[in-house]
Design an enzyme around this catalytic site. Structure first.
Site, PDB file in Angstrom:
ATOM      1  N   CYS A  72       0.825  -1.207   0.000  1.00 12.25           N
ATOM      2  CA  CYS A  72       0.000   0.000   0.000  1.00 12.25           C
ATOM      3  C   CYS A  72       0.868   1.269   0.000  1.00 12.25           C
ATOM      4  O   CYS A  72       1.519   1.543  -0.997  1.00 12.25           O
ATOM      5  CB  CYS A  72      -0.990  -0.060   1.156  1.00 12.25           C
ATOM      6  SG  CYS A  72      -2.445   0.933   0.813  1.00 12.25           S
ATOM      7  N   HIS A 104      -3.342  -5.190   1.606  1.00 10.88           N
ATOM      8  CA  HIS A 104      -2.701  -5.420   2.919  1.00 10.88           C
ATOM      9  C   HIS A 104      -2.626  -6.907   3.267  1.00 10.88           C
ATOM     10  O   HIS A 104      -3.489  -7.410   3.987  1.00 10.88           O
ATOM     11  CB  HIS A 104      -3.501  -4.698   4.004  1.00 10.88           C
ATOM     12  CG  HIS A 104      -3.338  -3.214   3.964  1.00 10.88           C
ATOM     13  ND1 HIS A 104      -2.420  -2.538   4.738  1.00 10.88           N
ATOM     14  CD2 HIS A 104      -3.964  -2.280   3.219  1.00 10.88           C
ATOM     15  CE1 HIS A 104      -2.500  -1.244   4.486  1.00 10.88           C
ATOM     16  NE2 HIS A 104      -3.428  -1.055   3.565  1.00 10.88           N
ATOM     17  N   GLU A 107      -0.889  -8.278   5.368  1.00 11.23           N
ATOM     18  CA  GLU A 107      -0.643  -8.466   6.811  1.00 11.23           C
ATOM     19  C   GLU A 107      -1.942  -8.443   7.618  1.00 11.23           C
ATOM     20  O   GLU A 107      -1.932  -8.734   8.802  1.00 11.23           O
ATOM     21  CB  GLU A 107       0.342  -7.401   7.320  1.00 11.23           C
ATOM     22  CG  GLU A 107      -0.223  -6.007   7.561  1.00 11.23           C
ATOM     23  CD  GLU A 107      -0.503  -5.196   6.282  1.00 11.23           C
ATOM     24  OE1 GLU A 107      -0.421  -5.764   5.167  1.00 11.23           O
ATOM     25  OE2 GLU A 107      -0.822  -4.005   6.414  1.00 11.23           O
TER      26      GLU A 107
HETATM   27  N1  GLN Z   1      -3.700   6.361   0.827  1.00  9.72           N
HETATM   28  C1  GLN Z   1      -2.393   6.137   1.363  1.00  9.72           C
HETATM   29  C2  GLN Z   1      -1.350   6.926   0.598  1.00  9.72           C
HETATM   30  O1  GLN Z   1      -1.608   7.402  -0.451  1.00  9.72           O
HETATM   31  C3  GLN Z   1      -2.059   4.661   1.358  1.00  9.72           C
HETATM   32  C4  GLN Z   1      -3.056   3.917   2.202  1.00  9.72           C
HETATM   33  C5  GLN Z   1      -2.532   2.715   2.905  1.00  9.72           C
HETATM   34  O2  GLN Z   1      -1.340   2.485   3.014  1.00  9.72           O
HETATM   35  N2  GLN Z   1      -3.445   1.961   3.483  1.00  9.72           N
HETATM   36  O3  GLN Z   1      -0.272   7.095   1.059  1.00  9.72           O
END
Ligand code: GLN
Length: 192
Positions: free
Chosen positions: A78, A170, A172
């Site tokens: 992410c 995610h 995890e």
């Molecule tokens: N929206 C976040 C970003 O742009 C990422 C979201 C996340 O890691 N769950 O940094």
């Protein structure tokens, strides 16, 4: 096998648990010297602008880049995916710039902040992979050297470039350890 987990913000504890369930040892990384002796590094989700700022404030940006360029495998999820990308759409925010990919942040729209889907990832086995997306990015462009590992609605959500692995979701946050195991067995193991 000793895996560092960047612990400046985000779901780093969950990553540690997943990695430990796979049999690896883990270490939280907040200081440059905590990078010493690691076999690989995991960069969790969080908020990528904050994470970028903290990486600089904690003097971790350059040491991580250096180690990664010298051969250390890195798994980013992410916001961690965003940190590995060389390009972010409509943004000049600084990243580790390790993978030849372009990403778009919060790309699934603000209305659908989070959702879960079953991803088809035959290279992980027959059972679909339940993926949790939270304000997730996706990959909008990849270079030739980048292997696309999963798509959702045509959008690239998991990819690999050599020793660098990224997921927009995610891994995890579920009990499915297959992606962590893939990183440890197929990427880290081949490096050490
Ligand atoms: N929206 C976040 C970003 O742009 C990422 C979201 C996340 O890691 N769950 O940094």
């Amino acid at each position: 096998m000793l895996i560092g987990v960047l612990a400046l913000q985000g779901a780093f504890r969950e990553h540690q648990w997943s990695l430990e369930k796979c049999g690896a040892q883990t270490r939280q990384v907040r200081k440059p010297r905590e990078l010493d002796g690691l076999d690989a590094l995991v960069i969790p989700g969080g908020e990528s602008t904050t994470m970028g700022k903290l990486l600089k404030d904690f003097d971790l940006m350059e040491p991580i880049k250096k180690l990664a360029r010298a051969g250390m495998p890195v798994f980013g999820t992410c916001a961690g995916l965003i940190m590995l990308a060389k390009h972010i759409r409509n943004s000049t925010q600084e990243t580790l710039a390790l993978m030849d990919i372009e990403v778009e942040r919060n790309a699934f729209g603000r209305q659908v902040d989070s959702f879960e889907v079953d991803l088809h990832m035959p290279w992980l086995g027959k059972t679909p992979y339940r993926a949790v997306f939270i304000r997730a990015p996706y990959i909008t462009r990849v270079d030739n050297e980048v292997e696309v590992l999963a798509r959702f609605n045509e959008k690239i959500v998991c990819a690999r470039q050599g020793r660098f692995l990224v997921a927009a979701f995610h891994p995890e946050l579920t009990d499915d350890l297959r992606l962590h195991r893939f990183f440890l067995n197929k990427i880290v193991n081949e490096q050490i």
